[in-house]
Design a protein around this motif. Structure first.
Motif, short mmCIF file in Angstrom:
data_model
loop_
_atom_site.label_atom_id
_atom_site.label_comp_id
_atom_site.label_asym_id
_atom_site.label_seq_id
_atom_site.Cartn_x
_atom_site.Cartn_y
_atom_site.Cartn_z
N MET A 1 0.86 -1.17 0.00
CA MET A 1 0.00 0.00 0.00
C MET A 1 0.90 1.23 0.00
SD MET A 1 -3.33 0.28 0.25
CE MET A 1 -4.08 1.77 -0.24
N ARG A 2 0.62 2.12 -0.90
CA ARG A 2 1.37 3.37 -0.94
C ARG A 2 0.40 4.52 -0.75
NH1 ARG A 2 4.94 6.72 -5.08
NH2 ARG A 2 2.96 7.02 -6.13
N TYR A 3 0.70 5.37 0.24
CA TYR A 3 -0.13 6.51 0.56
C TYR A 3 0.53 7.78 0.05
CZ TYR A 3 -2.34 3.26 3.70
OH TYR A 3 -2.98 2.18 4.22
N ILE A 4 -0.26 8.62 -0.57
CA ILE A 4 0.22 9.93 -0.99
C ILE A 4 -0.64 10.94 -0.24
CG2 ILE A 4 0.56 11.50 -2.92
CD1 ILE A 4 0.43 8.78 -4.65
N PHE A 5 -0.08 11.53 0.81
CA PHE A 5 -0.78 12.53 1.59
C PHE A 5 -0.39 13.91 1.08
CE2 PHE A 5 -0.77 9.05 4.76
CZ PHE A 5 -2.12 9.01 5.03
N ASP A 6 -1.37 14.78 0.95
CA ASP A 6 -1.15 16.13 0.45
C ASP A 6 -1.95 17.10 1.33
OD1 ASP A 6 -0.53 18.35 -1.08
OD2 ASP A 6 -1.93 17.85 -2.69
N ASP A 7 -1.25 17.80 2.22
CA ASP A 7 -1.89 18.76 3.11
C ASP A 7 -1.83 20.14 2.45
OD1 ASP A 7 -2.98 20.19 5.16
OD2 ASP A 7 -1.36 19.80 6.59
N ARG A 8 -2.96 20.56 1.86
CA ARG A 8 -3.01 21.82 1.12
C ARG A 8 -3.74 22.91 1.89
NH1 ARG A 8 -4.66 18.28 -3.57
NH2 ARG A 8 -6.69 19.29 -3.50
N GLN A 9 -3.84 22.77 3.18
CA GLN A 9 -4.50 23.78 4.00
C GLN A 9 -3.56 24.18 5.14
OE1 GLN A 9 -5.98 23.00 7.45
NE2 GLN A 9 -4.44 21.39 7.27
N ASP A 10 -3.83 25.34 5.71
CA ASP A 10 -2.94 25.83 6.79
C ASP A 10 -3.71 26.21 8.05
OD1 ASP A 10 -4.22 28.13 5.97
OD2 ASP A 10 -2.40 29.20 5.40
N LYS A 11 -4.92 25.66 8.19
CA LYS A 11 -5.76 26.03 9.33
C LYS A 11 -5.69 25.05 10.50
CE LYS A 11 -8.99 28.81 6.76
NZ LYS A 11 -8.82 28.97 5.41
N ILE A 12 -5.42 23.77 10.20
CA ILE A 12 -5.44 22.73 11.23
C ILE A 12 -4.20 21.85 11.08
CG2 ILE A 12 -6.70 20.73 12.10
CD1 ILE A 12 -9.27 22.09 10.96
N ASP A 13 -3.47 21.70 12.18
CA ASP A 13 -2.30 20.81 12.18
C ASP A 13 -2.77 19.36 12.26
OD1 ASP A 13 -0.37 22.84 12.08
OD2 ASP A 13 -0.41 23.07 14.27
N ILE A 14 -2.10 18.52 11.50
CA ILE A 14 -2.43 17.09 11.49
C ILE A 14 -1.34 16.36 12.27
CG2 ILE A 14 -2.90 15.08 10.06
CD1 ILE A 14 -3.41 17.09 7.74
N LYS A 15 -1.76 15.61 13.26
CA LYS A 15 -0.82 14.85 14.08
C LYS A 15 -0.48 13.51 13.42
CE LYS A 15 -2.49 16.75 18.50
NZ LYS A 15 -2.09 18.04 18.23
N ASP A 16 0.71 13.01 13.70
CA ASP A 16 1.15 11.74 13.13
C ASP A 16 0.17 10.61 13.46
OD1 ASP A 16 3.39 12.90 12.00
OD2 ASP A 16 4.73 12.31 13.64
#
Length: 153
Positions: free
Chosen positions: A1-16
């Motif tokens: 499984m290969r995940y491609i995560f793309d965080d294109r927002q700057d309002k909410i931090d995403i934790k590991d």
């Protein structure tokens, strides 16, 4: 499984930990439905403005939504060759997820997990266009989330 995560927002931090839960959900949905795990999947995090634009462009709906699913497992793409097969793309508005978590009285993480689970079933061909289909989809979502102990607070 290969995940491609793309965080294109700057309002909410995403934790590991949230990324890890999302990976668990994707793998559990595939296992629940009897699929192998040799797929690529793209998961993008956006704000309400971007998801509004995407919703309007691709669905003709002029408003923000919580999640959009763009499945690749369809006859339309059967001639496309990939090194690994792509399940498709999931786009989550983290802004809307936070609003809904407050509205529904559970955690932000639980809401994001639900939206990814919901979208995964869309990528696999399920829909909620009738009462019967909605019931079937909800049962599957709850089974996966319950197995992973992702419950409403």
């Amino acid at each position: 499984m290969r995940y491609i995560f793309d965080d294109r927002q700057d309002k909410i931090d995403i934790k590991d930990e949230l990324y890890e839960k999302i990976e668990d959900i994707v793998e559990e949905v595939l296992d629940y439905e009897g699929y192998s795990d040799d797929y690529d999947i793209s998961i993008s995090f956006v704000d309400n403005k971007e998801i509004h634009e995407l919703n309007k462009q691709f669905r003709g709906v002029d408003r923000a939504t919580d999640v959009l699913s763009f499945p690749m497992l369809s006859d339309e793409f059967e001639d496309v060759e990939y090194e690994e097969m792509s399940l498709g793309d999931i786009v989550v508005s983290l802004e809307r997820a936070l609003e809904q978590s407050i509205e529904y009285g559970h955690s932000f993480e639980r809401e994001v997990c639900f939206l990814v689970c919901h979208s995964m079933f869309h990528l696999l061909g399920y829909d909620h266009d009738t009462d019967e289909n909605t019931r079937e989809m909800r049962e599957k979502e709850e089974a996966v989330l319950t197995k992973l102990n992702i419950t409403r607070d």
